[in-house]
Design a protein around this motif. Structure first.
Motif, mmCIF file in Angstrom:
data_model
loop_
_atom_site.group_PDB
_atom_site.id
_atom_site.type_symbol
_atom_site.label_atom_id
_atom_site.label_comp_id
_atom_site.label_asym_id
_atom_site.label_seq_id
_atom_site.Cartn_x
_atom_site.Cartn_y
_atom_site.Cartn_z
ATOM 1 N N ALA A 230 67.099 44.212 -9.430
ATOM 2 C CA ALA A 230 68.083 43.396 -8.713
ATOM 3 C C ALA A 230 68.865 44.229 -7.714
ATOM 4 C CB ALA A 230 69.031 42.735 -9.705
ATOM 5 N N GLN A 231 69.098 45.496 -8.037
ATOM 6 C CA GLN A 231 69.919 46.352 -7.181
ATOM 7 C C GLN A 231 69.053 47.367 -6.444
ATOM 8 O OE1 GLN A 231 73.130 45.805 -6.718
ATOM 9 N NE2 GLN A 231 73.045 44.113 -8.174
ATOM 10 N N PRO A 232 69.492 47.753 -5.237
ATOM 11 C CA PRO A 232 68.762 48.804 -4.512
ATOM 12 C C PRO A 232 68.801 50.108 -5.286
ATOM 13 C CG PRO A 232 70.298 47.637 -3.061
ATOM 14 C CD PRO A 232 70.615 47.226 -4.471
ATOM 15 N N GLY A 254 68.937 55.544 2.139
ATOM 16 C CA GLY A 254 69.833 54.425 1.920
ATOM 17 C C GLY A 254 69.072 53.191 1.479
ATOM 18 N N PRO A 255 69.787 52.131 1.098
ATOM 19 C CA PRO A 255 69.133 50.881 0.695
ATOM 20 C C PRO A 255 68.270 50.330 1.828
ATOM 21 C CG PRO A 255 71.469 50.859 0.145
ATOM 22 C CD PRO A 255 71.256 52.037 1.030
ATOM 23 N N ILE A 256 67.096 49.820 1.488
ATOM 24 C CA ILE A 256 66.157 49.373 2.512
ATOM 25 C C ILE A 256 66.734 48.236 3.353
ATOM 26 C CG2 ILE A 256 65.013 47.760 0.941
ATOM 27 C CD1 ILE A 256 62.367 48.452 2.371
ATOM 28 N N ARG A 257 67.584 47.393 2.749
ATOM 29 C CA ARG A 257 68.118 46.254 3.507
ATOM 30 C C ARG A 257 69.018 46.693 4.659
ATOM 31 N NH1 ARG A 257 73.288 45.467 1.505
ATOM 32 N NH2 ARG A 257 73.701 46.415 -0.538
ATOM 33 N N ARG A 258 69.504 47.948 4.610
ATOM 34 C CA ARG A 258 70.352 48.448 5.701
ATOM 35 C C ARG A 258 69.557 49.231 6.742
ATOM 36 N NH1 ARG A 258 75.370 51.011 2.169
ATOM 37 N NH2 ARG A 258 75.977 49.088 1.061
ATOM 38 N N VAL A 299 49.933 59.134 2.588
ATOM 39 C CA VAL A 299 50.620 57.841 2.665
ATOM 40 C C VAL A 299 51.978 58.026 2.023
ATOM 41 C CG1 VAL A 299 50.602 55.435 1.918
ATOM 42 C CG2 VAL A 299 48.466 56.539 2.597
ATOM 43 N N ARG A 300 53.046 57.652 2.734
ATOM 44 C CA ARG A 300 54.407 57.949 2.261
ATOM 45 C C ARG A 300 55.223 56.674 2.032
ATOM 46 N NH1 ARG A 300 54.867 63.284 2.515
ATOM 47 N NH2 ARG A 300 53.455 64.408 3.921
ATOM 48 N N ALA A 301 56.092 56.747 1.028
ATOM 49 C CA ALA A 301 56.993 55.633 0.744
ATOM 50 C C ALA A 301 57.974 55.471 1.887
ATOM 51 C CB ALA A 301 57.744 55.892 -0.564
ATOM 52 N N VAL A 302 58.199 54.231 2.312
ATOM 53 C CA VAL A 302 59.081 54.002 3.463
ATOM 54 C C VAL A 302 60.550 54.013 3.064
ATOM 55 C CG1 VAL A 302 57.320 52.726 4.741
ATOM 56 C CG2 VAL A 302 58.881 51.485 3.224
ATOM 57 N N ALA A 303 60.837 53.870 1.775
ATOM 58 C CA ALA A 303 62.238 53.866 1.318
ATOM 59 C C ALA A 303 62.276 54.253 -0.161
ATOM 60 C CB ALA A 303 62.876 52.490 1.532
ATOM 61 N N ASP A 304 63.478 54.542 -0.658
ATOM 62 C CA ASP A 304 63.654 54.891 -2.058
ATOM 63 C C ASP A 304 63.244 53.717 -2.944
ATOM 64 O OD1 ASP A 304 64.805 57.164 -1.011
ATOM 65 O OD2 ASP A 304 66.859 56.467 -1.313
ATOM 66 N N GLY A 305 62.698 54.021 -4.113
ATOM 67 C CA GLY A 305 62.344 52.936 -5.013
ATOM 68 C C GLY A 305 61.619 53.425 -6.246
ATOM 69 N N GLU A 306 60.952 52.493 -6.907
ATOM 70 C CA GLU A 306 60.209 52.767 -8.136
ATOM 71 C C GLU A 306 58.804 52.197 -7.988
ATOM 72 O OE1 GLU A 306 60.205 51.463 -12.871
ATOM 73 O OE2 GLU A 306 61.896 50.942 -11.581
ATOM 74 N N ILE A 321 52.312 49.721 -5.187
ATOM 75 C CA ILE A 321 53.424 48.820 -4.858
ATOM 76 C C ILE A 321 54.719 49.488 -5.299
ATOM 77 C CG2 ILE A 321 54.486 46.566 -5.253
ATOM 78 C CD1 ILE A 321 51.725 45.416 -5.761
ATOM 79 N N VAL A 322 55.684 49.543 -4.392
ATOM 80 C CA VAL A 322 56.976 50.177 -4.665
ATOM 81 C C VAL A 322 58.070 49.118 -4.604
ATOM 82 C CG1 VAL A 322 58.651 51.910 -3.911
ATOM 83 C CG2 VAL A 322 56.199 52.377 -3.712
ATOM 84 N N ASP A 323 58.893 49.095 -5.620
ATOM 85 C CA ASP A 323 60.056 48.201 -5.677
ATOM 86 C C ASP A 323 61.260 48.954 -5.127
ATOM 87 O OD1 ASP A 323 62.021 46.383 -6.246
ATOM 88 O OD2 ASP A 323 61.890 46.587 -8.426
ATOM 89 N N HIS A 324 61.877 48.412 -4.083
ATOM 90 C CA HIS A 324 63.034 49.064 -3.452
ATOM 91 C C HIS A 324 64.362 48.427 -3.882
ATOM 92 C CE1 HIS A 324 60.193 51.187 -0.925
ATOM 93 N NE2 HIS A 324 59.643 50.044 -0.595
ATOM 94 N N GLY A 325 64.306 47.452 -4.790
ATOM 95 C CA GLY A 325 65.519 46.785 -5.232
ATOM 96 C C GLY A 325 65.970 45.719 -4.253
ATOM 97 N N GLY A 326 66.805 44.833 -4.721
ATOM 98 C CA GLY A 326 67.326 43.775 -3.866
ATOM 99 C C GLY A 326 66.267 42.790 -3.416
ATOM 100 N N GLY A 327 65.139 42.712 -4.141
ATOM 101 C CA GLY A 327 64.084 41.772 -3.776
ATOM 102 C C GLY A 327 63.069 42.311 -2.787
#
Length: 387
Positions: A230-232, A254-258, A299-306, A321-327
């Protein structure tokens, strides 16, 4: 297909029980998805299974080759360092021997017993004292240089032994390299046969489109079934390695949404298909980007995540598949190999895998999606503009 990948023990003293429950959920969902993917036992299903086996064998061989190359580089650097140390020690020993020889010649010039000669010399006491001090200094210096030469010879012997052992390791790695190269050749040949068998199970364009729809449906099932945070994720993700400075500079934190419009590209390459454009199969549109790049490109992750998913899927090959939080999720397909496991935290710029041809492709490329709330969005609106 990927049973056991999630048993990677990331629990630490500071990790909450919710993280362990989350990993258990991921493992359970992935086992269910595995059974769903494997349920088709038709001729086409067997061809897909053969392609999966051959591409996983190819991925294993490619990963071992990459690990072996890293070991060879480390061994090469170690041997170069040892040889440099040997050269420096040989120079020190040569200089030490030269000084010792000069001192021995100086002492020899004083005769058989210079101490007695100085003591019996008619020179004044001050000069005699200076000569005795000089003889004492010369004697101490000779002893010191002899001991130094012994130490240097012992160190040289040790360095030569280290060089011999390192050369033996290098020879073993070369032999392993030949074996892995042969394994790669067999794996590629088996993959080619599997691709031909798979193509032979599709009678025409309509059936190919139907199969593609089924494969997309499987992918949708994976994305929908996996639990999302749920959270970034914070940029100080635990358990991931920070990227090199030059790589990190391309991936803002930072959070992907920003970070819309500023994300680093997962691979440097040429866009071969864009979001929303029609596929060659017809009556279907691309839900992400197809980026052409050399096989083996990181191949690199575009943002922080799991990492939520890391397995082979029909058509898409090895998928991460990487989960970045916040959907927000990001998806990476057609990999040659994957270096991250489900449950691992990654930072923006961390390597997830390498570009490949898995999924039955003929040319290397990365398939890349960004999803928001489960729905695919145009990745180019999120990625940094290319120059």
């Amino acid at each position: 297909m990927i049973a056991g990948l999630v048993c990677l023990g990331i629990s630490t003293s500071g990790m909450a029980d919710t993280d362990e429950a989350r990993l258990a959920t991921i493992e359970k969902r992935m086992a269910t998805l595995e059974r769903q993917i494997e349920k088709d036992r038709s001729t086409h299903g067997r061809a897909v299974a053969a392609l999966r086996r051959s591409e996983q064998a190819l991925a294993d061989a490619a990963r071992k080759q990459s690990e072996l190359e890293a070991q060879q580089d480390a061994t090469r650097r170690e041997l170069e360092q040892i040889n440099a140390d040997i050269r420096r020690q040989q120079l020190r020993l040569r200089d030490n021997r030269a000084m010792l020889a000069a001192q021995l010649r100086a002492r020899q010039a004083m005769g058989d017993d210079p101490w007695l000669k100085v003591l019996l010399s008619p020179a004044d006491p001050a000069q005699t004292g200076r000569m005795l001090s000089y003889l004492q200094y010369l004697q101490h210096s000779q002893v010191s240089r002899i001991e130094g030469a012994r130490t240097q010879l012992a160190e040289l012997t040790s360095l030569h032994e280290a060089a011999r052992k390192t050369q033996a390791v290098a020879a073993r790695l070369v032999a392993e390299q030949r074996e892995i190269t042969e394994n790669l050749r067999h794996a590629r040949a088996e993959r080619e046969r599997a691709v031909k068998r798979l193509a032979g199970t599709v009678a025409g364009r309509a059936e190919a489109l139907d199969r593609l729809r089924q494969d997309r449906a499987r992918l949708e099932a994976v994305v929908t079934a996996l639990p999302a945070a749920a959270q970034p994720f914070a940029s100080s993700a635990t358990g991931s390695s920070a990227s090199a400075p030059e790589i990190a500079a391309l991936f803002p934190k930072g959070p992907i949404r920003r970070l819309k419009g500023r994300l680093g590209w997962p691979v440097p390459g040429t866009v071969q298909a864009r979001f929303g454009t029609q596929r060659q199969e017809g009556r279907m549109q691309w839900q992400g980007l197809l980026i052409g790049a050399a096989e083996g490109t990181p191949v690199r992750a575009v943002a922080d995540g799991e990492v939520l998913f890391a397995a082979w899927m029909p058509y898409y090959g090895l998928v991460g598949i990487v989960d970045h939080g916040g959907g927000f999720l990001s998806l990476y397909g057609h990999n040659q190999s994957l270096v991250r496991r489900p449950g691992e935290r990654v930072r923006a710029g961390d390597m997830l895998g390498r570009v490949g041809i898995s999924g039955g492709r003929q040319t290397p490329a990365l398939y890349f999606e960004i999803r928001q709330g489960g729905n695919p969005v145009n990745p180019e609106r999120w990625l940094a503009a290319t120059k």
